[in-house]
Design a protein around this motif. Structure first.
Motif, PDB file in Angstrom:
ATOM      1  N   GLY A 263       0.794  -1.223   0.000  1.00 11.89           N
ATOM      2  CA  GLY A 263       0.000   0.000   0.000  1.00 11.89           C
ATOM      3  C   GLY A 263       0.825   1.272   0.000  1.00 11.89           C
ATOM      4  O   GLY A 263       0.277   2.376  -0.028  1.00 11.89           O
ATOM      5  N   GLN A 264       2.159   1.139   0.020  1.00 16.36           N
ATOM      6  CA  GLN A 264       3.006   2.329  -0.103  1.00 16.36           C
ATOM      7  C   GLN A 264       2.850   2.911  -1.505  1.00 16.36           C
ATOM      8  O   GLN A 264       2.532   2.210  -2.459  1.00 16.36           O
ATOM      9  N   GLY A 265       3.117   4.185  -1.649  1.00 16.34           N
ATOM     10  CA  GLY A 265       3.148   4.795  -2.961  1.00 16.34           C
ATOM     11  C   GLY A 265       4.287   4.219  -3.780  1.00 16.34           C
ATOM     12  O   GLY A 265       5.263   3.699  -3.226  1.00 16.34           O
ATOM     13  N   ASP A 266       4.168   4.310  -5.117  1.00 17.07           N
ATOM     14  CA  ASP A 266       5.192   3.742  -5.999  1.00 17.07           C
ATOM     15  C   ASP A 266       6.596   4.228  -5.643  1.00 17.07           C
ATOM     16  O   ASP A 266       7.520   3.431  -5.462  1.00 17.07           O
ATOM     17  N   GLU A 267       6.751   5.540  -5.536  1.00 18.83           N
ATOM     18  CA  GLU A 267       8.076   6.098  -5.276  1.00 18.83           C
ATOM     19  C   GLU A 267       8.547   5.814  -3.859  1.00 18.83           C
ATOM     20  O   GLU A 267       9.744   5.590  -3.632  1.00 18.83           O
ATOM     21  N   ASP A 268       7.627   5.793  -2.901  1.00 16.93           N
ATOM     22  CA  ASP A 268       8.018   5.480  -1.521  1.00 16.93           C
ATOM     23  C   ASP A 268       8.605   4.075  -1.443  1.00 16.93           C
ATOM     24  O   ASP A 268       9.640   3.857  -0.802  1.00 16.93           O
ATOM     25  N   ALA A 269       7.944   3.113  -2.071  1.00 18.39           N
ATOM     26  CA  ALA A 269       8.426   1.733  -2.031  1.00 18.39           C
ATOM     27  C   ALA A 269       9.822   1.623  -2.645  1.00 18.39           C
ATOM     28  O   ALA A 269      10.690   0.909  -2.125  1.00 18.39           O
ATOM     29  N   THR A 270      10.042   2.343  -3.739  1.00 20.23           N
ATOM     30  CA  THR A 270      11.345   2.324  -4.397  1.00 20.23           C
ATOM     31  C   THR A 270      12.400   3.029  -3.544  1.00 20.23           C
ATOM     32  O   THR A 270      13.517   2.526  -3.378  1.00 20.23           O
ATOM     33  N   ALA A 319       9.717   0.827 -17.000  1.00 24.12           N
ATOM     34  CA  ALA A 319      10.332   1.903 -16.223  1.00 24.12           C
ATOM     35  C   ALA A 319      10.265   1.608 -14.731  1.00 24.12           C
ATOM     36  O   ALA A 319      11.236   1.845 -13.982  1.00 24.12           O
ATOM     37  N   ARG A 320       9.123   1.077 -14.268  1.00 20.48           N
ATOM     38  CA  ARG A 320       8.997   0.726 -12.852  1.00 20.48           C
ATOM     39  C   ARG A 320       9.956  -0.417 -12.506  1.00 20.48           C
ATOM     40  O   ARG A 320      10.589  -0.415 -11.439  1.00 20.48           O
ATOM     41  N   ALA A 321      10.064  -1.411 -13.395  1.00 23.10           N
ATOM     42  CA  ALA A 321      10.987  -2.525 -13.159  1.00 23.10           C
ATOM     43  C   ALA A 321      12.434  -2.028 -13.110  1.00 23.10           C
ATOM     44  O   ALA A 321      13.216  -2.436 -12.246  1.00 23.10           O
TER      45      ALA A 321
END
Length: 336
Positions: A263-270, A319-321
């Motif tokens: 449930g973290q935001g995309d950028e937070d998780a990264t 890009a996410r990968a």
């Protein structure tokens, strides 16, 4: 399958700069995701969407494996190639979700236990024949007033260990996922205490069930503030707290740890993954096994024009990968 082969598969799952994409949503769960973007929850749409994800060009540069749902493991690309065969040809390990979801833990209000052990041996045998080489089982731990109880933690740890032993018997690497939910207003210190207790119980249970840790992968939740907490820990505190918790509970012989986004935001998780790897070297590779954090932006774009945006959506997936692959090396430079 020998322990050497299990260990080889487990190590491939956490190869440097690579992680796992989780596309194992049940029919009901993906239906909710589709409904939010205006897509009909049909078998054809589910197959097309999973094909979009799995056939993303150069995906294997940053993705070592994908967790599939039962339906997906039995489906094929539009060209008629079974997904598992296509993935293997691309160097991506097929995985399979095998738990049957959570149910209330009798006698313990507000707590859950995961079911699915009945008939699991036969299902695992079939999944191996269909091409799966690893499996996943998710336990759910809630934080709240007077919970989790020791009974809840132990019941879920025991189920995870039984599942893991059955997986290894059938030649599948077990991914054990004891998720401590972000829901609640608890602080990061409370999350640390609960996560530590959960992981201690899990590895004690794995030992008791003769599970070979060399052929096991941990899918862990990060030590974070509850999403409704007034004080939100920053990326550095999340990284330091998570690493301290893992180092105090997880044996170094484990081949690797992959994190759920939870449930973290995309950028937070990264950012959190990147910060942990910058604090290394660590006893084990730290990578990712993200679902929504890998897919949501691509799904939203694809839904606007499923034919016209197919390739553009794949660009987002890649890009996410790539970003998370760099974070697994501690080399992510932040959002563009």
């Amino acid at each position: 399958m020998s322990i050497e082969q299990l260990a080889e598969t487990a190590q491939a799952m956490v190869a440097p700069g690579k992680g796992i994409i989780a596309i194992d949503e049940s029919t009901a769960t993906i239906g909710k995701r589709f409904a939010a973007v205006g897509i009909e929850n049909s078998e054809g749409n589910r197959r097309a969407y999973r094909e979009l994800l799995l056939t993303t060009p150069k995906l294997s540069s940053h993705i070592s494996g994908a967790i599939l749902y039962d339906e997906t493991l039995r489906q094929s690309t539009q060209a008629g190639v079974p997904f598992a065969k296509y993935m293997a040809e691309q160097g991506i390990l097929p995985g399979i979700k095998v738990d049957k979801g959570t149910t209330p833990l009798a006698g313990f209000p507000g707590e859950l236990v995961t079911e699915g052990l009945d008939g699991l041996r036969a299902r695992l045998e079939e999944y191996y024949r269909l091409g799966a080489r690893f499996a996943k089982w998710r336990a759910v731990i809630n934080i709240g007033e007077d919970i989790p109880t020791g009974t809840c933690i132990e019941a879920n740890a025991h189920a995870l260990a039984r599942y893991a032993a059955l997986c290894q018997e059938q030649g599948l690497v077990p991914m054990v996922e004891p998720e401590v939910l972000m829901d609640g207003d608890h602080d990061i210190e409370t999350c640390y205490e609960v996560t530590e207790a959960v992981l201690r119980s899990l590895f004690a249970a794995l030992y008791e069930q003769n599970v070979l840790l060399e052929g096991t992968i941990l899918k862990a939740s990060m030590v974070v503030s509850g999403k409704d907490s007034a004080e939100q820990a920053d990326a550095q505190e999340v990284a330091e707290s998570t690493l301290m918790c893992l180092k105090s509970t997880v044996p170094a012989i484990l081949p690797g740890i992959v994190f759920l986004s939870g449930g973290q935001g995309d950028e937070d998780a990264t950012a959190h993954l990147d910060a942990m790897n910058r604090l290394g070297p660590n006893p084990w590779p730290l990578s990712f096994s993200y679902g929504r954090a890998m897919q949501q932006a691509a799904l939203t774009l694809w839904a606007r024009d499923t034919a016209g945006n197919f390739r553009k959506a794949q660009d987002i997936v890649f890009a996410r990968a790539r970003d998370n692959g760099l974070a697994a090396l501690g080399q992510w430079q932040g959002a563009d």
